[in-house]
Design a protein around this motif. Structure first.
Motif, PDB file in Angstrom:
ATOM      1  N   ASP A  49      -4.707 -20.238  -7.007  1.00 60.08           N
ATOM      2  CA  ASP A  49      -5.490 -21.469  -6.897  1.00 60.08           C
ATOM      3  C   ASP A  49      -5.085 -22.317  -5.690  1.00 60.08           C
ATOM      4  O   ASP A  49      -5.635 -23.402  -5.477  1.00 60.08           O
ATOM      5  N   GLN A  50      -4.108 -21.811  -4.883  1.00 59.37           N
ATOM      6  CA  GLN A  50      -3.684 -22.555  -3.707  1.00 59.37           C
ATOM      7  C   GLN A  50      -3.997 -21.822  -2.397  1.00 59.37           C
ATOM      8  O   GLN A  50      -3.666 -22.319  -1.322  1.00 59.37           O
ATOM      9  N   VAL A  51      -4.637 -20.660  -2.482  1.00 63.60           N
ATOM     10  CA  VAL A  51      -4.834 -19.869  -1.261  1.00 63.60           C
ATOM     11  C   VAL A  51      -5.770 -20.552  -0.267  1.00 63.60           C
ATOM     12  O   VAL A  51      -5.739 -20.254   0.929  1.00 63.60           O
ATOM     13  N   GLN A  52      -6.585 -21.478  -0.747  1.00 61.53           N
ATOM     14  CA  GLN A  52      -7.478 -22.176   0.184  1.00 61.53           C
ATOM     15  C   GLN A  52      -6.709 -23.037   1.182  1.00 61.53           C
ATOM     16  O   GLN A  52      -7.263 -23.462   2.203  1.00 61.53           O
ATOM     17  N   ASN A  53      -5.398 -23.260   0.919  1.00 59.46           N
ATOM     18  CA  ASN A  53      -4.581 -24.049   1.848  1.00 59.46           C
ATOM     19  C   ASN A  53      -4.056 -23.227   3.019  1.00 59.46           C
ATOM     20  O   ASN A  53      -3.471 -23.779   3.956  1.00 59.46           O
ATOM     21  N   ILE A  54      -4.216 -21.905   2.953  1.00 60.86           N
ATOM     22  CA  ILE A  54      -3.648 -21.039   3.991  1.00 60.86           C
ATOM     23  C   ILE A  54      -4.418 -21.196   5.295  1.00 60.86           C
ATOM     24  O   ILE A  54      -5.643 -21.018   5.331  1.00 60.86           O
ATOM     25  N   GLN A  55      -3.706 -21.547   6.355  1.00 58.61           N
ATOM     26  CA  GLN A  55      -4.278 -21.670   7.689  1.00 58.61           C
ATOM     27  C   GLN A  55      -3.974 -20.453   8.553  1.00 58.61           C
ATOM     28  O   GLN A  55      -4.613 -20.240   9.581  1.00 58.61           O
ATOM     29  N   ALA A  56      -2.989 -19.664   8.162  1.00 61.25           N
ATOM     30  CA  ALA A  56      -2.560 -18.514   8.958  1.00 61.25           C
ATOM     31  C   ALA A  56      -3.505 -17.333   8.755  1.00 61.25           C
ATOM     32  O   ALA A  56      -4.141 -17.192   7.711  1.00 61.25           O
ATOM     33  N   ALA A  57      -3.568 -16.476   9.771  1.00 62.58           N
ATOM     34  CA  ALA A  57      -4.206 -15.174   9.632  1.00 62.58           C
ATOM     35  C   ALA A  57      -3.160 -14.228   9.053  1.00 62.58           C
ATOM     36  O   ALA A  57      -2.083 -14.067   9.624  1.00 62.58           O
ATOM     37  N   VAL A  58      -3.461 -13.607   7.898  1.00 60.64           N
ATOM     38  CA  VAL A  58      -2.440 -12.883   7.137  1.00 60.64           C
ATOM     39  C   VAL A  58      -2.726 -11.384   7.135  1.00 60.64           C
ATOM     40  O   VAL A  58      -3.830 -10.953   6.785  1.00 60.64           O
ATOM     41  N   LEU A  59      -1.718 -10.618   7.508  1.00 60.32           N
ATOM     42  CA  LEU A  59      -1.749  -9.161   7.383  1.00 60.32           C
ATOM     43  C   LEU A  59      -0.835  -8.786   6.221  1.00 60.32           C
ATOM     44  O   LEU A  59       0.378  -8.982   6.285  1.00 60.32           O
ATOM     45  N   GLY A  60      -1.404  -8.243   5.148  1.00 58.72           N
ATOM     46  CA  GLY A  60      -0.614  -7.809   4.001  1.00 58.72           C
ATOM     47  C   GLY A  60      -0.286  -6.335   4.109  1.00 58.72           C
ATOM     48  O   GLY A  60      -1.190  -5.505   4.266  1.00 58.72           O
ATOM     49  N   VAL A  61       0.995  -5.997   4.042  1.00 58.63           N
ATOM     50  CA  VAL A  61       1.456  -4.617   4.172  1.00 58.63           C
ATOM     51  C   VAL A  61       1.902  -4.122   2.795  1.00 58.63           C
ATOM     52  O   VAL A  61       2.746  -4.761   2.154  1.00 58.63           O
ATOM     53  N   TYR A  62       1.336  -2.977   2.362  1.00 60.67           N
ATOM     54  CA  TYR A  62       1.613  -2.476   1.021  1.00 60.67           C
ATOM     55  C   TYR A  62       1.900  -0.977   1.039  1.00 60.67           C
ATOM     56  O   TYR A  62       1.403  -0.241   1.903  1.00 60.67           O
ATOM     57  N   SER A  63       2.654  -0.531   0.049  1.00 61.57           N
ATOM     58  CA  SER A  63       2.871   0.898  -0.143  1.00 61.57           C
ATOM     59  C   SER A  63       1.684   1.471  -0.920  1.00 61.57           C
ATOM     60  O   SER A  63       0.880   0.735  -1.505  1.00 61.57           O
ATOM     61  N   SER A  64       1.628   2.802  -0.960  1.00 65.36           N
ATOM     62  CA  SER A  64       0.556   3.466  -1.705  1.00 65.36           C
ATOM     63  C   SER A  64       0.994   3.848  -3.117  1.00 65.36           C
ATOM     64  O   SER A  64       0.219   4.446  -3.861  1.00 65.36           O
ATOM     65  N   ASP A  65       2.205   3.521  -3.491  1.00 63.63           N
ATOM     66  CA  ASP A  65       2.742   3.904  -4.793  1.00 63.63           C
ATOM     67  C   ASP A  65       2.112   3.060  -5.901  1.00 63.63           C
ATOM     68  O   ASP A  65       2.293   1.837  -5.929  1.00 63.63           O
ATOM     69  N   PRO A  66       1.378   3.680  -6.825  1.00 70.28           N
ATOM     70  CA  PRO A  66       0.744   2.885  -7.896  1.00 70.28           C
ATOM     71  C   PRO A  66       1.766   2.220  -8.814  1.00 70.28           C
ATOM     72  O   PRO A  66       1.431   1.262  -9.518  1.00 70.28           O
ATOM     73  N   GLN A  67       3.023   2.688  -8.788  1.00 70.18           N
ATOM     74  CA  GLN A  67       4.067   2.079  -9.609  1.00 70.18           C
ATOM     75  C   GLN A  67       4.775   0.935  -8.888  1.00 70.18           C
ATOM     76  O   GLN A  67       5.657   0.304  -9.466  1.00 70.18           O
ATOM     77  N   ASP A  68       4.416   0.700  -7.647  1.00 72.34           N
ATOM     78  CA  ASP A  68       5.044  -0.376  -6.878  1.00 72.34           C
ATOM     79  C   ASP A  68       4.584  -1.716  -7.450  1.00 72.34           C
ATOM     80  O   ASP A  68       3.400  -2.067  -7.402  1.00 72.34           O
ATOM     81  N   PHE A  69       5.522  -2.477  -7.989  1.00 71.94           N
ATOM     82  CA  PHE A  69       5.208  -3.760  -8.627  1.00 71.94           C
ATOM     83  C   PHE A  69       4.608  -4.755  -7.652  1.00 71.94           C
ATOM     84  O   PHE A  69       3.961  -5.714  -8.049  1.00 71.94           O
ATOM     85  N   ALA A  70       4.818  -4.551  -6.332  1.00 75.02           N
ATOM     86  CA  ALA A  70       4.233  -5.466  -5.352  1.00 75.02           C
ATOM     87  C   ALA A  70       2.716  -5.323  -5.294  1.00 75.02           C
ATOM     88  O   ALA A  70       2.032  -6.218  -4.784  1.00 75.02           O
ATOM     89  N   ASN A  71       2.195  -4.209  -5.807  1.00 70.70           N
ATOM     90  CA  ASN A  71       0.751  -3.994  -5.759  1.00 70.70           C
ATOM     91  C   ASN A  71       0.011  -4.661  -6.920  1.00 70.70           C
ATOM     92  O   ASN A  71      -1.220  -4.694  -6.926  1.00 70.70           O
ATOM     93  N   ALA A  72       0.750  -5.175  -7.900  1.00 72.98           N
ATOM     94  CA  ALA A  72       0.119  -5.865  -9.018  1.00 72.98           C
ATOM     95  C   ALA A  72      -0.617  -7.105  -8.514  1.00 72.98           C
ATOM     96  O   ALA A  72      -0.101  -7.858  -7.688  1.00 72.98           O
ATOM     97  N   ASN A  73      -1.829  -7.284  -8.985  1.00 69.59           N
ATOM     98  CA  ASN A  73      -2.662  -8.452  -8.634  1.00 69.59           C
ATOM     99  C   ASN A  73      -3.074  -8.477  -7.164  1.00 69.59           C
ATOM    100  O   ASN A  73      -3.570  -9.502  -6.686  1.00 69.59           O
ATOM    101  N   ARG A  74      -2.889  -7.359  -6.471  1.00 66.76           N
ATOM    102  CA  ARG A  74      -3.270  -7.342  -5.057  1.00 66.76           C
ATOM    103  C   ARG A  74      -4.775  -7.524  -4.892  1.00 66.76           C
ATOM    104  O   ARG A  74      -5.228  -8.269  -4.018  1.00 66.76           O
ATOM    105  N   ASP A  75      -5.547  -6.857  -5.743  1.00 68.05           N
ATOM    106  CA  ASP A  75      -6.999  -6.957  -5.627  1.00 68.05           C
ATOM    107  C   ASP A  75      -7.477  -8.373  -5.928  1.00 68.05           C
ATOM    108  O   ASP A  75      -8.392  -8.889  -5.266  1.00 68.05           O
ATOM    109  N   ALA A  76      -6.856  -9.017  -6.927  1.00 64.86           N
ATOM    110  CA  ALA A  76      -7.245 -10.396  -7.244  1.00 64.86           C
ATOM    111  C   ALA A  76      -6.901 -11.329  -6.095  1.00 64.86           C
ATOM    112  O   ALA A  76      -7.665 -12.255  -5.778  1.00 64.86           O
ATOM    113  N   LEU A  77      -5.760 -11.094  -5.455  1.00 65.25           N
ATOM    114  CA  LEU A  77      -5.376 -11.908  -4.298  1.00 65.25           C
ATOM    115  C   LEU A  77      -6.362 -11.706  -3.158  1.00 65.25           C
ATOM    116  O   LEU A  77      -6.794 -12.676  -2.516  1.00 65.25           O
ATOM    117  N   ASP A  78      -6.739 -10.459  -2.914  1.00 66.10           N
ATOM    118  CA  ASP A  78      -7.688 -10.172  -1.843  1.00 66.10           C
ATOM    119  C   ASP A  78      -9.015 -10.891  -2.088  1.00 66.10           C
ATOM    120  O   ASP A  78      -9.599 -11.487  -1.170  1.00 66.10           O
TER     121      ASP A  78
END
Length: 619
Positions: free
Chosen positions: A230-259
């Motif tokens: 609910d705060q992403v509208q405050n982002i002024q930066a251009a963001v490159l998100g780097v992710y692994s392809s591992d479906p078990q990687d916890f960093a990938n949770a909620n990635r689609d919702a963030l996108d």
């Protein structure tokens, strides 16, 4: 638990399942995060983890390292430790790197640490940015605990970074304070071109910072926890998100919702997933390192920052143009780029003092146990090495910050906190840094320290007294209280724990009655009464002959300030705070380090019996 705490629990569990973490260490780390053993057991049970039967530890393979790695002694990059004031007034430690030939302001990249602090890998990444034409800085988020180097138990990182009492926004404020600091350094940084690159834990902080720091123009979080959507509208930066392809990687949770949230908010962003990778695949110190895809991710990050920050004088690092096999973007936003993100030429600036070419080459330093990659200096002199080890090592002195050189007729070596001096009889002493002839100042880097108190100094027991040995310790205990106005300042306890039995008597046979005198060698006698910083009542200081103890109410911790680093700044003129610069002008040590002059001394008539040649050149 918050998102970052959930993220860290998942990372520790993954390390445990991979055999990289023992059962005991897993429970300790999760306990620090949840606040207790019962809650830790509940969290682990809910994950479906049975820690009663411990997973066997697996020997980790040694990574071959990255071809992008930049050694601390690379002549094309200048790395240095700096300090600045946090927004809460705390002294913040950081590691800065710049191209050696830089002569004006460059874009700034803040490199945000993983969950093990500003270790050598993060310093290396910071130098990689410098190699590509940026001023880069890694802020030590453990500064209030004495910095990464002060953490001797790796389990404590979880306690200090993610325990229930830790406010993650404090870390964001430290990163913002770094930007405030560089606003005062116009020769180093272009304030309109600032970016951030964080990894794992630091990737999550990069997302949080992007929401809270409008100065950021570009950001590259590597596999980080998502921020509040609910705060992403405050982002002024251009963001490159780097992710692994591992479906078990916890960093990938909620990635689609963030996108989706970023797209809806119109934030310029792109998410890239690198095939065949696991969490932390960019870290060449871990066995999950994937060189091909790490090079691809780095090349993509360089291209992203070039587009949105446009570094001047950037030189591509060998291998930086490598591309991975089918690095796939998952949804690239087509929103209009943020204002001021287009390339702008770097303004012309007058070269900084001492920016001329260094004549000759500093002799290489042997890479052994006496060499410290954190600062790229070595303790060469045997007497200094012995004294260093028998008086507490890094805990007491910090890291070496110079080579051995001649100053005022003596061989000396600087450390972050103290300066060692070799006597004619071969013994070692530490300089009384705060004496009138050296650095008697009370205002340094925005903080105000107590001046010597005549009533305290005048009551100091005379050395000639036959009972001096016991009198001076009693005097220290009386004037360095453990409690001051209800605060647990622990000054005498800190004094007493400076030199321990295992330091002074490594072969056993400790003589505890000698330890107070050895601690006195390090601190000298108290010369003031405890005093609050007039601009921040969260800080209480006590002045000694050779150092200043700093009590911080935010962590109830006491430590010595890195005073010798400030004396080095006076000598070199580098990273010299404005208030200290003003006080030191006209003194014999002020900006004397000059590689273009004989003995590298700018005004030799003011500094006789000295030779600064190569003194501060890392190796």
């Amino acid at each position: 638990m918050n998102i970052l705490q959930d993220y860290m629990v998942a990372e520790f569990v993954a390390h445990y399942r991979e055999g990289r973490l023992s059962r005991r260490d897993l429970i300790r780390r999760v306990m620090y995060i949840t606040g207790g053993i019962a809650s830790a057991a509940t969290v682990l049970s809910n994950i479906g983890l049975n820690t009663v039967a411990a997973a066997p530890l697996v020997a980790q393979g040694q990574s071959a390292g990255s071809p992008l790695s930049v050694p601390a002694n690379d002549p094309s990059v200048v790395g240095t430790n700096i300090t600045f004031r946090g927004q809460d007034g705390a002294t913040i430690l950081a590691y800065q790197a710049r191209p050696a030939n830089a002569s004006g302001p460059l874009p700034l990249v803040l490199v945000v640490q993983q969950n093990q602090g500003v270790d050598e890998h993060i310093r290396d990444v910071t130098r990689r940015w410098a190699k590509n034409g940026y001023t880069a800085v890694a802020v030590d988020l453990l500064s209030r605990q004495g910095g990464t180097a002060a953490i001797t138990d790796s389990n404590d990182f979880a306690k200090y970074l993610t325990s229930p009492g830790v406010d993650q926004n404090l870390f964001v404020s430290d990163l913002a304070a770094a930007i405030d600091y560089y606003d005062t350094q116009p020769n180093l940084v272009d304030p309109d071109r600032i970016g951030m690159n964080g990894f794992c834990f630091g990737g999550g902080l990069t997302w949080l910072s992007a929401e809270q720091i409008p100065d950021l123009k570009a950001a590259a979080p590597f596999y980080g926890a998502p921020p509040p959507l609910d705060q992403v509208q405050n982002i002024q930066a251009a963001v490159l998100g780097v992710y692994s392809s591992d479906p078990q990687d916890f960093a990938n949770a909620n990635r689609d919702a963030l996108d989706a949230a970023l797209t809806q908010a119109g934030v310029v962003h792109q998410f890239k997933v690198y095939p065949g990778t696991q969490h932390a695949f960019h870290d060449d110190t871990q066995d999950v390192y994937n060189q091909q895809q790490a090079l691809a991710a780095w090349a993509d990050t360089m291209a992203w920052f070039k587009q949105y920050l446009a570094p001047s004088n950037a030189t591509a690092t060998p291998g930086a143009t490598a591309t991975g096999a089918a690095a796939t973007a998952t949804l690239a936003s087509t929103a209009t780029p943020v204002p001021n993100a287009t390339a702008t030429p770097a303004p012309t600036a007058t070269p900084a003092p001492n920016a001329t070419a260094v004549p000759g080459t500093a002799p290489p330093l042997t890479r052994d146990n006496r060499y410290f990659s954190q600062t790229a200096f070595r303790i060469d002199t045997d007497a200094f090495w012995t004294y260093f080890n028998q008086r507490g090592g890094v805990r007491t002195f910090g890291f070496p910050s110079s080579r051995t050189f001649r100053l005022d007729g003596f061989q000396v070596q600087m450390f972050q906190r103290l300066i060692m001096q070799l006597q004619g009889n071969g013994s070692v002493q530490t300089l009384n840094l705060l004496d009138p002839g050296l650095m008697p100042y009370t205002q340094i880097n925005g903080s105000t320290y107590p001046a010597p108190d005549p009533s305290v100094v005048g009551a100091t027991p005379p050395v000639s007294s036959p009972t001096y040995a016991t009198d001076i310790i009693s005097f220290t205990q009386q004037n360095a209280p453990d409690t001051f106005e209800g605060q647990p300042v622990n000054y005498f306890q800190t004094f007493s724990n400076t030199v321990l039995c295992e330091d002074a008597f490594p072969d056993g046979g400790c003589q505890p009655n000698l330890l107070p005198g050895l601690s006195l060698e390090i601190w000298g006698a108290p010369t003031s009464k405890p005093a609050y910083d007039p601009t921040n009542r969260g800080f209480i200081y006590l002045r000694f002959q050779r150092g200043i103890m700093h009590f911080d109410t935010s962590c109830n911790c006491t430590q010595g300030l890195l005073l010798a680093d400030y004396f080095k700044a006076i000598l070199t003129g580098q990273n010299l705070p404005g208030d200290l610069n003003q006080q030191a002008q006209g003194t014999k040590y002020y900006r004397q380090y000059d590689p273009t002059k004989p003995a590298w001394i700018a005004r030799p008539n003011e500094l006789p019996a000295s030779d600064l040649t190569f003194a501060f050149e890392p190796g």
